[in-house]
Enzyme design. Structure first.
Site, mmCIF file in Angstrom:
data_model
loop_
_atom_site.group_PDB
_atom_site.id
_atom_site.type_symbol
_atom_site.label_atom_id
_atom_site.label_comp_id
_atom_site.label_asym_id
_atom_site.label_seq_id
_atom_site.Cartn_x
_atom_site.Cartn_y
_atom_site.Cartn_z
ATOM 1 C CB CYS A 1 -0.956 -0.003 1.176
ATOM 2 S SG CYS A 1 -0.143 0.268 2.745
ATOM 3 C CB CYS B 1 0.214 4.379 4.388
ATOM 4 S SG CYS B 1 -0.509 2.824 4.876
#
Length: 136
Positions: free
Chosen positions: A46, A48
Site C-alpha cells: 500500500c 502508506c
C-alpha cells in the site's frame, strides 16, 4: 498473493538496511521467542507503507539504541508467517503495514496502520526511536 516481481523492490528496501525476511511461521516463532528485543515490520504494497512505514523503519534502524533483531514479514505473500506474527501482536487487530517491538518475547510497543496513515515518516521514526530508547 502478489507477483514476486512486484514485491521484490519493497522487500529489498528493508533487507538492504539489515532486516531479516521471515517467510515461515517457524522462522517467526524463532525470531520473536528469543531473549532481547525484536522489531517486526509487517510490510505491505500500500501507499502508506511506501511513503511512511518503510522510510520510518529505515530511519529507526539508525537510532543509537536499537533492537537486537530487525525482521519483516510481507502481508499478501507468506500467509502463515504473517498470521503467526499477527498472533504475537494480539490483542491488536490485523493491520498492514504495522510495526511491533518485542522484548523477551512480549509485545511492548505497537504501531498500527491507523497510526501510520497521515503521519510523516519522521514522526513514525521518532515514535520508534523513543520506544527503542525505552526498551532496548
Amino acid at each position: 498473493m502478489y507477483p514476486e516481481y512486484l514485491v521484490e523492490p519493497m522487500r529489498k528496501e528493508l533487507t538492504d538496511v539489515g532486516f531479516e525476511e521471515l517467510k515461515t511461521a517457524e522462522q517467526v516463532d524463532a525470531a520473536i521467542a528469543t531473549e532481547g528485543t525484536v522489531f517486526v515490520v509487517v510490510n505491505s504494497v500500500c501507499g502508506c507503507a511506501a511513503a511512511n512505514a518503510r522510510p520510518a523503519a529505515k530511519a529507526a534502524v539508525k537510532n543509537e539504541k536499537h533492537p537486537t533483531k530487525f525482521v519483516t514479514v510481507f502481508a499478501g505473500m507468506e500467509k502463515e508467517a504473517v498470521d503467526k506474527a499477527r498472533n504475537y501482536m494480539l490483542p491488536y487487530p490485523p493491520s498492514s503495514p504495522a510495526m511491533a517491538l518485542f522484548k523477551d518475547g512480549k509485545l511492548v510497543h505497537m504501531i498500527e496502520r491507523h497510526m501510520i496513515e497521515g503521519r510523516s515518516a519522521q514522526m513514525i521514526a521518532d515514535n520508534l526511536a523513543a520506544a527503542f530508547d525505552e526498551y532496548c
